[in-house]
Design a protein around this motif. Structure first.
Motif, PDB file in Angstrom:
ATOM      1  N   CYS A 645       0.825  -1.215   0.000  1.00  0.00           N
ATOM      2  CA  CYS A 645       0.000   0.000   0.000  1.00  0.00           C
ATOM      3  C   CYS A 645       0.858   1.265   0.000  1.00  0.00           C
ATOM      4  N   GLN A 646       2.050   1.158  -0.515  1.00  0.00           N
ATOM      5  CA  GLN A 646       2.934   2.314  -0.632  1.00  0.00           C
ATOM      6  C   GLN A 646       2.605   3.140  -1.869  1.00  0.00           C
ATOM      7  N   TYR A 647       2.070   2.467  -2.879  1.00  0.00           N
ATOM      8  CA  TYR A 647       1.707   3.128  -4.126  1.00  0.00           C
ATOM      9  C   TYR A 647       0.224   2.898  -4.421  1.00  0.00           C
ATOM     10  N   GLY A 648      -0.320   3.712  -5.314  1.00  0.00           N
ATOM     11  CA  GLY A 648      -1.760   3.662  -5.554  1.00  0.00           C
ATOM     12  C   GLY A 648      -2.202   2.752  -6.674  1.00  0.00           C
ATOM     13  N   THR A 649      -1.279   2.107  -7.375  1.00  0.00           N
ATOM     14  CA  THR A 649      -1.622   1.324  -8.559  1.00  0.00           C
ATOM     15  C   THR A 649      -2.668   0.251  -8.288  1.00  0.00           C
ATOM     16  N   PHE A 650      -2.541  -0.443  -7.158  1.00  0.00           N
ATOM     17  CA  PHE A 650      -3.411  -1.585  -6.890  1.00  0.00           C
ATOM     18  C   PHE A 650      -4.465  -1.300  -5.813  1.00  0.00           C
ATOM     19  N   LEU A 651      -4.716  -0.047  -5.535  1.00  0.00           N
ATOM     20  CA  LEU A 651      -5.631   0.277  -4.425  1.00  0.00           C
ATOM     21  C   LEU A 651      -7.091   0.399  -4.844  1.00  0.00           C
ATOM     22  N   TRP A 652      -7.371   0.356  -6.151  1.00  0.00           N
ATOM     23  CA  TRP A 652      -8.754   0.511  -6.609  1.00  0.00           C
ATOM     24  C   TRP A 652      -9.178  -0.681  -7.449  1.00  0.00           C
ATOM     25  N   ASP A 653     -10.485  -0.785  -7.655  1.00  0.00           N
ATOM     26  CA  ASP A 653     -11.056  -1.937  -8.348  1.00  0.00           C
ATOM     27  C   ASP A 653     -11.329  -1.698  -9.822  1.00  0.00           C
ATOM     28  N   SER A 654     -11.275  -0.467 -10.259  1.00  0.00           N
ATOM     29  CA  SER A 654     -11.611  -0.190 -11.655  1.00  0.00           C
ATOM     30  C   SER A 654     -10.964   1.113 -12.096  1.00  0.00           C
ATOM     31  N   GLU A 655     -10.920   1.298 -13.397  1.00  0.00           N
ATOM     32  CA  GLU A 655     -10.387   2.533 -13.959  1.00  0.00           C
ATOM     33  C   GLU A 655     -11.252   3.721 -13.558  1.00  0.00           C
ATOM     34  N   ARG A 656     -12.556   3.501 -13.516  1.00  0.00           N
ATOM     35  CA  ARG A 656     -13.467   4.574 -13.122  1.00  0.00           C
ATOM     36  C   ARG A 656     -13.170   5.064 -11.712  1.00  0.00           C
ATOM     37  N   ASP A 657     -12.968   4.131 -10.785  1.00  0.00           N
ATOM     38  CA  ASP A 657     -12.684   4.515  -9.401  1.00  0.00           C
ATOM     39  C   ASP A 657     -11.395   5.323  -9.305  1.00  0.00           C
ATOM     40  N   ARG A 658     -10.394   4.942 -10.081  1.00  0.00           N
ATOM     41  CA  ARG A 658      -9.132   5.677 -10.044  1.00  0.00           C
ATOM     42  C   ARG A 658      -9.306   7.105 -10.545  1.00  0.00           C
ATOM     43  N   VAL A 659     -10.118   7.253 -11.579  1.00  0.00           N
ATOM     44  CA  VAL A 659     -10.347   8.594 -12.134  1.00  0.00           C
ATOM     45  C   VAL A 659     -11.173   9.427 -11.165  1.00  0.00           C
ATOM     46  N   ASP A 665      -3.414  11.947  -8.954  1.00  0.00           N
ATOM     47  CA  ASP A 665      -2.925  13.146  -8.268  1.00  0.00           C
ATOM     48  C   ASP A 665      -2.605  12.884  -6.805  1.00  0.00           C
ATOM     49  N   ARG A 666      -3.310  11.968  -6.196  1.00  0.00           N
ATOM     50  CA  ARG A 666      -3.179  11.752  -4.754  1.00  0.00           C
ATOM     51  C   ARG A 666      -2.156  10.687  -4.387  1.00  0.00           C
ATOM     52  N   THR A 667      -1.825   9.799  -5.321  1.00  0.00           N
ATOM     53  CA  THR A 667      -0.878   8.723  -5.022  1.00  0.00           C
ATOM     54  C   THR A 667       0.153   8.618  -6.138  1.00  0.00           C
ATOM     55  N   LYS A 668       1.163   7.833  -5.893  1.00  0.00           N
ATOM     56  CA  LYS A 668       2.208   7.576  -6.874  1.00  0.00           C
ATOM     57  C   LYS A 668       2.014   6.187  -7.472  1.00  0.00           C
ATOM     58  N   SER A 669       2.520   6.026  -8.678  1.00  0.00           N
ATOM     59  CA  SER A 669       2.433   4.736  -9.360  1.00  0.00           C
ATOM     60  C   SER A 669       3.556   3.819  -8.903  1.00  0.00           C
ATOM     61  N   VAL A 670       3.245   2.542  -8.780  1.00  0.00           N
ATOM     62  CA  VAL A 670       4.269   1.575  -8.379  1.00  0.00           C
ATOM     63  C   VAL A 670       5.355   1.455  -9.451  1.00  0.00           C
ATOM     64  N   TRP A 671       5.009   1.837 -10.682  1.00  0.00           N
ATOM     65  CA  TRP A 671       6.009   1.741 -11.754  1.00  0.00           C
ATOM     66  C   TRP A 671       7.084   2.809 -11.609  1.00  0.00           C
ATOM     67  N   ASP A 672       6.813   3.874 -10.841  1.00  0.00           N
ATOM     68  CA  ASP A 672       7.872   4.836 -10.518  1.00  0.00           C
ATOM     69  C   ASP A 672       9.033   4.121  -9.829  1.00  0.00           C
ATOM     70  N   TYR A 673       8.670   3.267  -8.917  1.00  0.00           N
ATOM     71  CA  TYR A 673       9.671   2.533  -8.141  1.00  0.00           C
ATOM     72  C   TYR A 673      10.524   1.643  -9.043  1.00  0.00           C
ATOM     73  N   PHE A 674       9.873   0.910  -9.935  1.00  0.00           N
ATOM     74  CA  PHE A 674      10.606  -0.055 -10.754  1.00  0.00           C
ATOM     75  C   PHE A 674      11.395   0.616 -11.881  1.00  0.00           C
ATOM     76  N   LEU A 675      10.780   1.548 -12.563  1.00  0.00           N
ATOM     77  CA  LEU A 675      11.451   2.159 -13.707  1.00  0.00           C
ATOM     78  C   LEU A 675      12.604   3.073 -13.298  1.00  0.00           C
TER      79      LEU A 675
END
Length: 845
Positions: A645-659, A665-675
């Motif tokens: 739960c450090q990043y927001g990529t997997f915290l929602w159930d759908s694309e609509r919820d994320r939007v 804007d409120r969380t960072k992507s987990v891909w920031d960490y890897f890339l």
């Protein structure tokens, strides 16, 4: 909330903020931690106190020190940590988002005095805690009080305290900070501040749906390959759990889509997820249809959509077509060899030319609908108005059932795996091989891989279209869809490609990460020993993890759930699945306001679906070590961040919820960490060469399910401990599968598979579904239906075989002959499904 003891409150101290990527900063200057009545204290910078973390996962810590922050920290000294038969004394910090144990290395023989320059740390993010037990000890025994923790990444540890008040205070604080948050907005991802190394990357932008479909050859300005981009779901009102951009056949208008959506559960219509670049064959995905109790409900628009999907392919010039033998049967060299790898095609020039001379081009395309569920589950779902396609109305396809169990079986399987490692916080003995065997974990992984291999073969080798679905199309469907694309497309085996695959088939197409992962935990996952009075502790523990014992009779379970379905108003619209009321499918949350108010984890909705996908990917990486750009460490670290739960990529159930909840804007992507640390995840053995004419470098790779192994690195164990040796494998490794992957087959002319009552396989002129409906009807006949309930028409009470609307099917004598090997079956002349699956192209080898 529980208030901390005075002894604990007095141990709140001022000190430095640890230099670590998982910092515990909070945006406000003063907060109250759940379970505590005291206020936070300000942390001031002190250069003499700075030090770094010890673990290999924290290479990013250098640029991540932030001072002057207001955070919680409860400090308890002289705590003893027990882990794998090792014990060490240090200081335990209960911080806002992490449990941190700091200790100094023990004195060595050369240096009697312990070094004080740099402490080592163990960080545990609270959502990572899968189970926590507090064990108080009577004073007369003069033993330490213990808190035992089991983490989702298979880390087991125990903390020992000499003071009972301190131990109880820490336990209550951990529980409050784990399952007492009351809101997803209090998770670490909403407070995490990126270090400088991650600020140069924006992982939210790595996946662009239009760009990815353009890579497949689909764009408004490109040549028409039979597909078009549709904006019908641009505001997510058409299908709330689907992505905003959908790809559908060019011949199908949005008006057809509007009238066809009602026929699919959750409005998840058949939509494209992958288009093969060579043969133009497709992988589409959807949810189950609402065919009803007798499969008499149909939707012409849905039928038209599916037919259009199966007629889109126009093979690329020069790509060739599947080979046919002299009898007109499909020739697949890989399947003839009986291996699980595309590299098994003949390497001898003479052999290849001889085979080619005996074959002709121009195979008739055979399209497939793959239902990932067991056939009986699909029959059972008819009780709630769902089910599977009536192939009378989809004549251009063959439907296959894969027999993959539901989310509840997978959750129970994982619980047994955890049990196999019990007490490894105190001992370093190997896992219990008997419990690992009983878990069936590797059998399930093998089953998912076999299903994915089947889809990949049909698309990449047999040049067929495949439509995949399960119940709601976001669990098993995501697994099969993503893994089959991993087999087919070398791009998805690169680091960026794999990220795009996860974003597309899991994040964008609406896997229920929030519900399946249980980020807010549950008070059922916390226990105080000796506090319960009576009851079966083992049973209680199983219930705490939402496991279910025994499969029971499928129809008895469905009848039980159907009684509830007909006797009360059903607002949840959950899909009925075998052995449970619903398939773990929660009601779709309303926009922002409701979605933000999820406060309790429903343990029956949790399941390690994405975990299984990563495990299956690991199996392919292990078997094809030079075909993947990323390494095993990347998969293991991605598994960690699924729960951190450090990043927001997997915290929602759908694309609509994320939007709607402004995730970008409120969380960072987990891909920031890897890339931002790309070099750490690269596979040194990777060979990017793709040449279908060179054995071992073909575009397609297929897993060998006879070589499935335990992901020993994930368990923190050696390969020898988990898998043994080639000559002495461990008992928990699965044996070679004897049963076919396909557990049922249906066309417009024949239905083959297990009878609804669980008897032997049978070939039936009438659909197995309608036979199953007959039994359901008999059971439901005794139900007391209220006058206001929507009962079935009177005609439904008749035997399905007598309904004029469903003409009886006739069995193709040639197919029956092939299925039975021209030998009559000993069981009343019934069609032998096992023989059919063994002797026809449906088999998985």
């Amino acid at each position: 909330m529980t208030e901390l003891p005075l002894a604990m409150r007095s141990s709140l101290v001022k000190g430095r903020k640890h230099s670590h990527n998982r910092n515990d900063a909070t945006p406000s200057s003063e907060q109250t931690v759940p379970g505590c009545s005291c206020r936070s204290v300000s942390w001031m910078k002190s250069k003499s106190q700075r030090h770094v973390s010890r673990t290999e996962q924290q290479h990013e810590l250098a640029a991540n020190t932030r001072w002057g922050l207001t955070v919680w920290r409860i400090q308890v000294d002289n705590v003893t940590l027990h882990k794998k038969n090792n014990s060490i004394t240090g200081t335990l910090h209960v911080a806002t988002h992490h449990l941190i144990f700091a200790h100094y290395p023990p004195a060595s023989a050369d240096s009697p005095a312990p070094a004080k320059g740099r402490a080592k740390e163990i960080w545990i993010t609270y959502p990572m805690i899968a189970y926590c037990v507090y064990r108080p000890m009577p004073a007369i025994l003069r033993q330490d009080h213990a808190i035992r923790i089991r983490c989702r990444d298979f880390t087991f540890m125990a903390f020992h305290f000499s003071d009972e008040a301190q131990a109880r205070g820490v336990y209550d604080s951990i529980k409050a900070l784990t399952c007492g948050l009351g809101s997803f907005n209090k998770l670490y991802a909403f407070n995490y501040k990126s270090p400088e190394i991650e600020k140069a990357v924006n992982g939210w932008q790595i996946y662009d749906a239009r760009k990815e479909y353009k890579r497949m050859g689909i764009s408004p300005k490109g040549a028409d390959r039979g597909w078009r981009l549709s904006n019908i779901n641009s505001d997510y009102t058409y299908s709330p759990t689907y992505p905003a951009l959908l790809v559908v056949p060019s011949s199908v208008s949005d008006n057809v889509l509007k009238h066809g959506k009602e026929y699919r559960s959750r409005y998840r219509i058949p939509a494209l997820t992958y288009l093969h670049p060579v043969n133009n064959c497709s992988i589409t995905r959807s949810s189950q249809p609402k065919c009803g109790m007798f499969q008499d409900k149909r939707n012409p628009q849905d039928e038209r959509l599916v037919a259009a999907i199966f007629s889109t392919s126009r093979p690329v010039s020069g790509a060739g077509m599947p080979l046919l033998d002299a009898d007109g049967q499909l020739f697949d060299p890989d399947m003839q060899q009986g291996t699980g790898s595309a590299e098994s095609t003949p390497t001898s020039t003479e052999s290849t030319s001889r085979q080619s001379s005996d074959k002709i081009y121009g195979a008739q395309q055979r399209n497939f609908i793959v239902d990932a569920r067991p056939q009986v589950n699909a029959v059972a779902n008819q009780a709630s108005g769902m089910g599977s396609e009536n192939m009378e109305f989809y004549k251009d396809a063959t439907k296959e059932y894969l027999g993959i169990a539901n989310i509840h079986s997978m959750r129970e399987s994982l619980n047994k795996v955890f049990e196999a490692f019990a007490h490894t916080d105190y001992t370093d003995i190997g896992p219990n091989q008997d419990l690992l065997t009983k878990s069936k974990w590797l059998e399930y992984i093998s089953l998912v891989l076999r299903g994915s291999s089947l889809v990949a073969r049909q698309v990449g080798i047999n040049h067929s279209h495949v439509l995949i679905h399960c119940s709601d199309g976001w669990d098993r469907t995501s697994q099969i869809s993503a893994l089959s694309q991993l087999c087919l497309d070398p791009y998805y085996r690169t680091l960026e490609g794999f990220i795009v695959l996860v974003e597309k088939d899991w994040v964008s197409f609406g896997h229920m990460f929030r519900h399946r992962s249980g980020y807010l935990s549950s008070d059922k996952w916390f226990e105080i020993e000796n506090e319960r009075v009576g009851g079966n502790r083992k049973a209680d523990n199983s219930a705490a993890f939402g496991s279910k014992s025994g499969s029971g009779n499928a129809f008895e379970n469905v009848l039980s759930s159907a009684r509830g379905f007909f006797s009360k108003k059903n607002d949840s619209k959950e899909s009925v699945d075998v052995n449970d009321v619903g398939d773990g499918a929660p009601a779709i949350p309303a926009p922002t306001s409701k979605s933000a108010k999820h406060t309790v984890t429903n343990v029956k909705e949790t399941s390690p679906i994405f975990h299984q996908f990563l495990d299956a990917t690991y199996q392919m990486l292990r078997q094809h070590p030079n075909r993947f750009e990323f390494n095993e460490r990347f998969l293991r670290r991605l598994f960690y961040h699924l729960y951190s739960c450090q990043y927001g990529t997997f915290l929602w159930d759908s694309e609509r919820d994320r939007v709607q909840e402004h995730a970008y804007d409120r969380t960072k992507s987990v891909w920031d960490y890897f890339l931002s640390r790309r070099e750490m995840w690269l596979n040194e053995q990777y060979d990017p060469t793709v040449d279908d004419k060179v054995p071992g470098k073909e575009r397609i790779i297929l897993p060998d399910t006879t070589k499935v192994k335990w992901w020993h690195e994930l368990f923190g164990r050696t390969d020898l401990e988990m898998n043994g040796t080639a000559h002495a494998p461990t008992a928990s490794l699965p044996k070679e599968p004897r049963d076919p992957i396909v557990t049922g087959i249906e066309t417009s002319e024949v239905s083959i598979g297990p009878a609804a009552n669980g008897s032997s396989f049978a070939g039936q002129g009438a659909s197995a579904f309608t036979n199953g409906a007959a039994r359901l009807t008999a059971g439901l006949g005794s139900l007391s239906l209220g006058k206001t309930s929507s009962s079935a028409p009177a005609s439904r009470a008749q035997s399905p075989q007598t309904k004029e609307s469903l003409p009886p099917r006739t069995i193709d004598e040639k197919m029956v002959s092939a299925a039975t090997n021209n030998e009559p079956d000993a069981t009343n002349g019934r069609l032998s499904f096992s023989a059919f699956a063994r002797d026809n192209a449906f088999r998985d080898t």
